[in-house]
Design a protein around this motif. Structure first.
Motif, PDB file in Angstrom:
ATOM      1  N   ARG A 653       1.338  -1.312  -0.082  1.00 40.61           N
ATOM      2  CA  ARG A 653       0.050  -0.099   0.054  1.00 40.61           C
ATOM      3  C   ARG A 653       0.679   0.883   0.417  1.00 40.61           C
ATOM      4  N   LEU A 654       0.233   2.017  -1.107  1.00 39.32           N
ATOM      5  CA  LEU A 654       1.288   3.613  -0.788  1.00 39.32           C
ATOM      6  C   LEU A 654      -0.008   4.439  -0.451  1.00 39.32           C
ATOM      7  N   ARG A 655       0.415   5.615   0.017  1.00 30.34           N
ATOM      8  CA  ARG A 655       0.043   6.931   0.490  1.00 30.34           C
ATOM      9  C   ARG A 655       0.996   7.628   0.034  1.00 30.34           C
ATOM     10  N   TYR A 656       0.484   8.842  -0.218  1.00 31.35           N
ATOM     11  CA  TYR A 656       1.222  10.065  -0.709  1.00 31.35           C
ATOM     12  C   TYR A 656       0.385  11.531  -0.451  1.00 31.35           C
ATOM     13  N   LEU A 657       1.390  12.507   0.446  1.00 30.84           N
ATOM     14  CA  LEU A 657       0.469  13.468   1.301  1.00 30.84           C
ATOM     15  C   LEU A 657       1.255  14.873   0.535  1.00 30.84           C
ATOM     16  N   ASP A 658       0.838  15.925  -0.227  1.00 33.60           N
ATOM     17  CA  ASP A 658       1.936  16.705  -0.357  1.00 33.60           C
ATOM     18  C   ASP A 658       1.867  17.912   0.271  1.00 33.60           C
ATOM     19  N   VAL A 669       5.569  25.915   5.665  1.00 33.47           N
ATOM     20  CA  VAL A 669       5.084  25.008   5.072  1.00 33.47           C
ATOM     21  C   VAL A 669       4.659  23.660   5.449  1.00 33.47           C
ATOM     22  N   ALA A 670       3.972  22.688   5.621  1.00 32.10           N
ATOM     23  CA  ALA A 670       3.360  21.519   6.178  1.00 32.10           C
ATOM     24  C   ALA A 670       4.261  20.617   4.611  1.00 32.10           C
ATOM     25  N   GLU A 671       5.092  19.744   6.012  1.00 29.37           N
ATOM     26  CA  GLU A 671       5.942  18.686   4.217  1.00 29.37           C
ATOM     27  C   GLU A 671       5.404  17.589   4.062  1.00 29.37           C
ATOM     28  N   GLY A 672       5.010  17.062   3.217  1.00 20.49           N
ATOM     29  CA  GLY A 672       4.265  16.445   2.621  1.00 20.49           C
ATOM     30  C   GLY A 672       5.333  14.762   2.947  1.00 20.49           C
ATOM     31  N   TYR A 673       4.500  13.830   2.627  1.00 23.68           N
ATOM     32  CA  TYR A 673       5.351  12.256   2.811  1.00 23.68           C
ATOM     33  C   TYR A 673       4.642  11.183   2.045  1.00 23.68           C
ATOM     34  N   PHE A 674       5.330  10.486   1.463  1.00 25.62           N
ATOM     35  CA  PHE A 674       5.190   9.143   0.569  1.00 25.62           C
ATOM     36  C   PHE A 674       6.261   7.925   1.790  1.00 25.62           C
ATOM     37  N   VAL A 675       4.798   7.021   2.026  1.00 26.80           N
ATOM     38  CA  VAL A 675       5.015   6.565   2.762  1.00 26.80           C
ATOM     39  C   VAL A 675       4.454   5.043   2.180  1.00 26.80           C
ATOM     40  N   THR A 676       5.064   3.525   2.387  1.00 28.66           N
ATOM     41  CA  THR A 676       4.834   2.658   1.714  1.00 28.66           C
ATOM     42  C   THR A 676       4.252   1.227   2.468  1.00 28.66           C
ATOM     43  N   ASP A 677       3.596   0.450   2.911  1.00 28.99           N
ATOM     44  CA  ASP A 677       3.270  -0.366   3.733  1.00 28.99           C
ATOM     45  C   ASP A 677       2.556  -1.911   3.084  1.00 28.99           C
ATOM     46  N   PHE A 678       3.547  -2.783   3.985  1.00 30.92           N
ATOM     47  CA  PHE A 678       3.420  -4.196   3.318  1.00 30.92           C
ATOM     48  C   PHE A 678       3.017  -5.013   4.098  1.00 30.92           C
ATOM     49  N   ASN A 679       1.961  -6.312   3.738  1.00 35.43           N
ATOM     50  CA  ASN A 679       1.165  -7.301   4.285  1.00 35.43           C
ATOM     51  C   ASN A 679       1.579  -8.736   3.821  1.00 35.43           C
ATOM     52  N   VAL A 680       1.954  -9.850   4.708  1.00 37.46           N
ATOM     53  CA  VAL A 680       1.587 -11.012   3.901  1.00 37.46           C
ATOM     54  C   VAL A 680       0.587 -12.027   4.506  1.00 37.46           C
ATOM     55  N   ASN A 681      -0.233 -12.481   4.065  1.00 39.47           N
ATOM     56  CA  ASN A 681      -0.485 -13.903   5.260  1.00 39.47           C
ATOM     57  C   ASN A 681      -0.610 -15.101   4.205  1.00 39.47           C
ATOM     58  N   TYR A 682      -0.661 -16.518   5.543  1.00 32.33           N
ATOM     59  CA  TYR A 682      -1.143 -17.279   4.334  1.00 32.33           C
ATOM     60  C   TYR A 682      -1.327 -18.779   5.318  1.00 32.33           C
ATOM     61  N   ASN A 695       5.457   1.410   7.199  1.00 30.83           N
ATOM     62  CA  ASN A 695       6.749   2.639   6.539  1.00 30.83           C
ATOM     63  C   ASN A 695       7.934   1.418   5.854  1.00 30.83           C
ATOM     64  N   VAL A 696       8.095   0.601   5.029  1.00 32.79           N
ATOM     65  CA  VAL A 696       8.473  -0.414   4.584  1.00 32.79           C
ATOM     66  C   VAL A 696      10.261   0.018   4.585  1.00 32.79           C
ATOM     67  N   LEU A 697      10.278   1.714   3.724  1.00 33.91           N
ATOM     68  CA  LEU A 697      11.676   2.291   3.359  1.00 33.91           C
ATOM     69  C   LEU A 697      11.818   3.231   4.484  1.00 33.91           C
ATOM     70  N   ASP A 698      12.056   3.184   5.119  1.00 36.43           N
ATOM     71  CA  ASP A 698      12.142   4.001   6.578  1.00 36.43           C
ATOM     72  C   ASP A 698      12.244   4.938   6.242  1.00 36.43           C
ATOM     73  N   VAL A 699      10.912   5.561   6.202  1.00 36.27           N
ATOM     74  CA  VAL A 699      11.441   7.677   5.179  1.00 36.27           C
ATOM     75  C   VAL A 699      10.922   8.212   6.768  1.00 36.27           C
ATOM     76  N   ASP A 700      11.208   9.561   7.145  1.00 39.25           N
ATOM     77  CA  ASP A 700      11.039  10.499   7.989  1.00 39.25           C
ATOM     78  C   ASP A 700      10.228  10.926   7.427  1.00 39.25           C
ATOM     79  N   TRP A 701       9.177  10.829   8.257  1.00 33.75           N
ATOM     80  CA  TRP A 701       7.800  12.010   8.073  1.00 33.75           C
ATOM     81  C   TRP A 701       6.739  11.995   8.938  1.00 33.75           C
TER      82      TRP A 701
END
Length: 740
Positions: A653-658, A669-682, A695-701
């Motif tokens: 999942r991706l989400r971006y706020l400008d 200015v309030a800084e935007g962000y781009f965050v990526t999440d991941f999940n897997v089930n079996y 936050n798979v990419l461990d970005v500062d947001w």
């Protein structure tokens, strides 16, 4: 001769009666549970209808031996002959969700269908994810996990719910005249695994929605039954633990369902000063169907939580290295809250063409929050910590009658409703405090009584491919306030009524294309303390809006929804960081574009995305100084989801706020962000193993940001700049679920 004429007349009447006959039936799944919104189509007469919440349908112009087709996404389509006119039962078999089977003109509500698809493909396991299921809606947490999320939608910083109406099973979530802010909506009493349906709409075009429905509304419905009982446990970084149990209480009991759900969450969060957050949720639901398919539902729930918080920190202290992103200036912030709910609903067929839906509810709610936004700006010795507290009882009733008839060959659906909500709020408090223990000064203290009585009427005229839906809503408010800080006892009161007309058009251009034009007036109420202080001025500021949009299937496995929209608001609410409150300001206007798509690449792989472009400005300020603080101008969410591929499911999942203005002239200015999440089930047999990474990419947001004037203990002058709550860093957790 007269006998032959009489005989022909009788035969003609009998033929007409046979043709005009109605068939009443019910559609259920393999577990004998009623199915809602099933499309029932008579192939012979070409008439159609949908099932109600009870699974019941009434098909007009239908007679014995007619063939009807029954369809619902996620179930096998059936075509059968009518065998009897009453007690006609149809069983649908569940199967894999196939988007190419969706016919837009057959859907009662395409928005609900899209949300049902999203819930099926990417299930939720947190309160935050429940809200994120609304396309274009963003949230932010800035008080240790226990406070209601900050909401962003269509260029609104909604704060905690001022311009979005939220409800659960017909019970309101928004709190009027709340200690922390108008419309405060704490959805944490909902256990996400109990959610069955998310109904939402953007704009103020819906007669059944009243207070706070300006940017939109979100209604959650909980499950009536469990397919199976389950126990799950998850654990992750930051001492995070979550356990959930869902237990079916009446297995295989005819016409009755009952289950209970329990949730416990604890975490310290990524902060240097632990959150010590914990929350306990209890939920129970009982459903009974009468032999006439009337439905009675009772739900009971309780939740309690407490937490510590590091609050919003100034950017300058992070830049100069005095604290880290996860540090604190005042780590004594935090709070506790609880809510208990009782809700009874009743759905009844008064006649074959008239249905009653009603619910009565009671909630008890308690809230206590400690915050420090400005540190030592107001009090250089003790600091600026504040306490906001209240104890509330809510009583309410809603009822609506829907009647279907034929008006000169035009199908008419007429709905009318009535509602009452009464809030009794004791000891609504705003005080200056020290270390969450000592009260230094009472700023506000008093009791609030607020009553809202509403009524609406809505008509839907079907003229071939065109549906016209005019509506009118009226709301009456009574505001009472007793100020406990005044020497003499006095009750301050104001009353106000408001009319909200709506007019919507829908055009089914083709089976794969629907166009619509929605328009209407909405409103949000103001805090009782503001209302009585201002002598009744600006009690119920209006919104004026319109949407022109479409739902289109250019290809069998692709659905695209779009909307051009405009909204004018008579009064905006702006966050004031140095006081920790919101206050009214002037008129604003917004316009924008919503775009969304759902694409099924294979039987098991789904792609979705939603984007919103917005221009938001104040209409009473000169250009360049007319920005609306924290109003997003571009948001985007999207993802790839795997659904049941040899036991595997999950996705990314991706989400971006400008970037967005934090003050009126956009100098901060309030800084935007781009965050990526991941999940897997079996899944294998009765066990499901899961792994989730935020936050798979461990970005500062920065999850939330405000332009705030503050002063630190060692500073001689205040500084206005960004104060923020950091977003979650790389966060991994594992989960195991056992079903039985």
């Amino acid at each position: 001769m007269s006998k032959r004429i009489l005989g022909a007349f009788i035969l003609g009447c009998l033929s007409f009666m046979t043709y005009a006959q109605e068939v009443k039936g019910i559609v259920v799944n393999e577990l004998n549970q009623p199915l809602e919104d099933v499309y029932v189509y008579n192939i012979n007469s070409e008439s159609h209808t949908h099932t109600s919440e009870n699974g019941v349908f009434v098909s007009t112009n239908t007679k014995i031996a007619d063939s009807i087709r029954v369809r619902l996404l996620g179930y096998k389509t059936r075509t059968i002959q009518v065998e009897n006119t009453t007690d006609f039962k149809i069983i649908l078999e569940e199967k894999t969700f196939q988007l190419d089977e969706m016919v837009i003109t057959e859907e009662l509500n395409t928005v609900s269908t899209i949300s049902r698809l999203d819930l099926k493909v990417t299930p939720v396991n947190s309160s935050q994810e429940v809200l994120r299921k609304v396309p274009g809606l963003f949230i932010g947490q800035h008080a240790g996990g226990g406070k209601a999320e900050q909401i962003f939608l269509r260029g609104f910083d909604v704060d905690h719910g001022t311009d979005v109406s939220i409800s659960v099973d017909g019970m309101p979530v928004n709190m009027v005249s709340h200690a922390h802010g108008q419309g405060y909506s704490d959805l944490h009493f909902v256990i996400p695994e109990t959610i069955n349906k998310i109904d939402f709409g953007k704009g103020g075009y819906y007669a059944q929605e009243g207070d706070f429905n300006t940017a939109g509304y979100v209604n959650f419905e909980t499950k009536d039954y469990l397919k199976e009982s389950s126990i799950s446990a998850s654990a992750g970084q930051f001492n995070t633990l979550r356990t959930v149990g869902l237990f079916d209480l009446l297995e295989n009991t005819k016409n009755q369902n009952a289950y209970v759900a329990l949730e416990y969450i604890a975490t310290d969060g990524p902060f240097e000063s632990p959150q010590n957050f914990n929350r306990l949720n209890l939920f129970g639901k009982y459903v009974m169907y009468s032999p006439e398919n009337d439905k009675l539902t009772l739900t009971v729930s309780h939740f309690t939580s407490r937490w510590d918080a590091s609050g919003q920190i100034p950017q300058r202290e992070v830049d100069n290295g005095n604290i880290t992103r996860f540090g604190a200036i005042d780590d004594t912030e935090g709070g506790e809250t609880e809510r208990t709910n009782f809700n009874v609903t009743f759905d009844n067929y008064i006649s074959d063409d008239t249905k009653l839906s009603a619910n009565a509810f009671y909630s008890h709610y308690a809230f206590e929050l400690y915050s420090n936004f400005t540190f030592f700006l107001e009090d250089p010795v003790n600091g600026d910590q504040i306490k906001q507290k209240e104890d509330r009882n809510i009583f309410g009733v809603n009822a609506a009658i829907t009647h279907t008839t034929d008006l000169g060959g035009i199908e008419l659906n007429l709905s009318s409703g009535f509602g009452v909500r009464h809030d009794v709020v004791d000891d609504v408090e705003l005080s200056r405090t020290l270390n969450r223990r000592t009260t230094l000064e009472n700023i506000q203290l008093g009791d609030i009584n607020q009553t809202n009585i509403d009524a609406f009427v809505k008509a839907e005229f079907e003229l071939g491919k065109v549906k016209i839906a005019p509506a009118l809503r009226v709301d009456y408010f009574k505001f009472l306030y007793n100020d406990a800080l005044q020497t003499n006892y006095e009750t301050l009161s104001e009353t106000k009524a408001i009319l909200s007309p709506k007019l919507n058009f829908f055009y089914n251009a083709k089976d794969n294309l629907q166009l619509y034009l929605k328009s209407g007036l909405g409103f949000h109420s103001n805090d009782t303390r503001v209302v009585v202080a201002n002598g009744g001025e600006d009690i119920l500021p209006r919104s004026y809006g319109a949407d022109f949009g479409s739902v289109w299937k250019p290809f069998p496995k692709l659905v695209v929804n779009s909307a051009l929209w405009y909204l004018f608001l008579e009064q905006e609410f702006v966050y004031v960081g140095d006081a920790g409150i919101v206050e009214p300001s002037g008129k604003t206007r917004r316009y924008g574009l919503d775009l969304g798509l759902r694409y099924q690449l294979t039987d098991w792989l789904f792609l979705d995305s939603d984007a919103t472009f917005t221009n938001a400005r104040s209409t009473e300020e000169p250009s360049g100084k007319n920005y609306i603080p924290l109003a997003p101008d571009f948001t985007f969410t999207g993802g790839l989801s795997v659904n049941n591929l040899d036991g595997f499911s999950g996705g990314i999942r991706l989400r971006y706020l400008d970037d967005r203005p934090a003050n009126e002239d956009n100098s901060i200015v309030a800084e935007g962000y781009f965050v990526t999440d991941f999940n897997v089930n079996y899944d294998f047999k009765a066990i499901t193993l899961g792994l989730a990474i935020e936050n798979v990419l461990d970005v500062d947001w920065n999850e939330t940001q405000f332009a705030t004037e503050s002063r630190l203990r060692n500073e001689t002058r205040p500084v206005e700049e960004i104060h923020f709550t950091p977003g979650t860093p790389f966060f991994i957790k594992a989960k195991v679920t056992y079903t039985f």
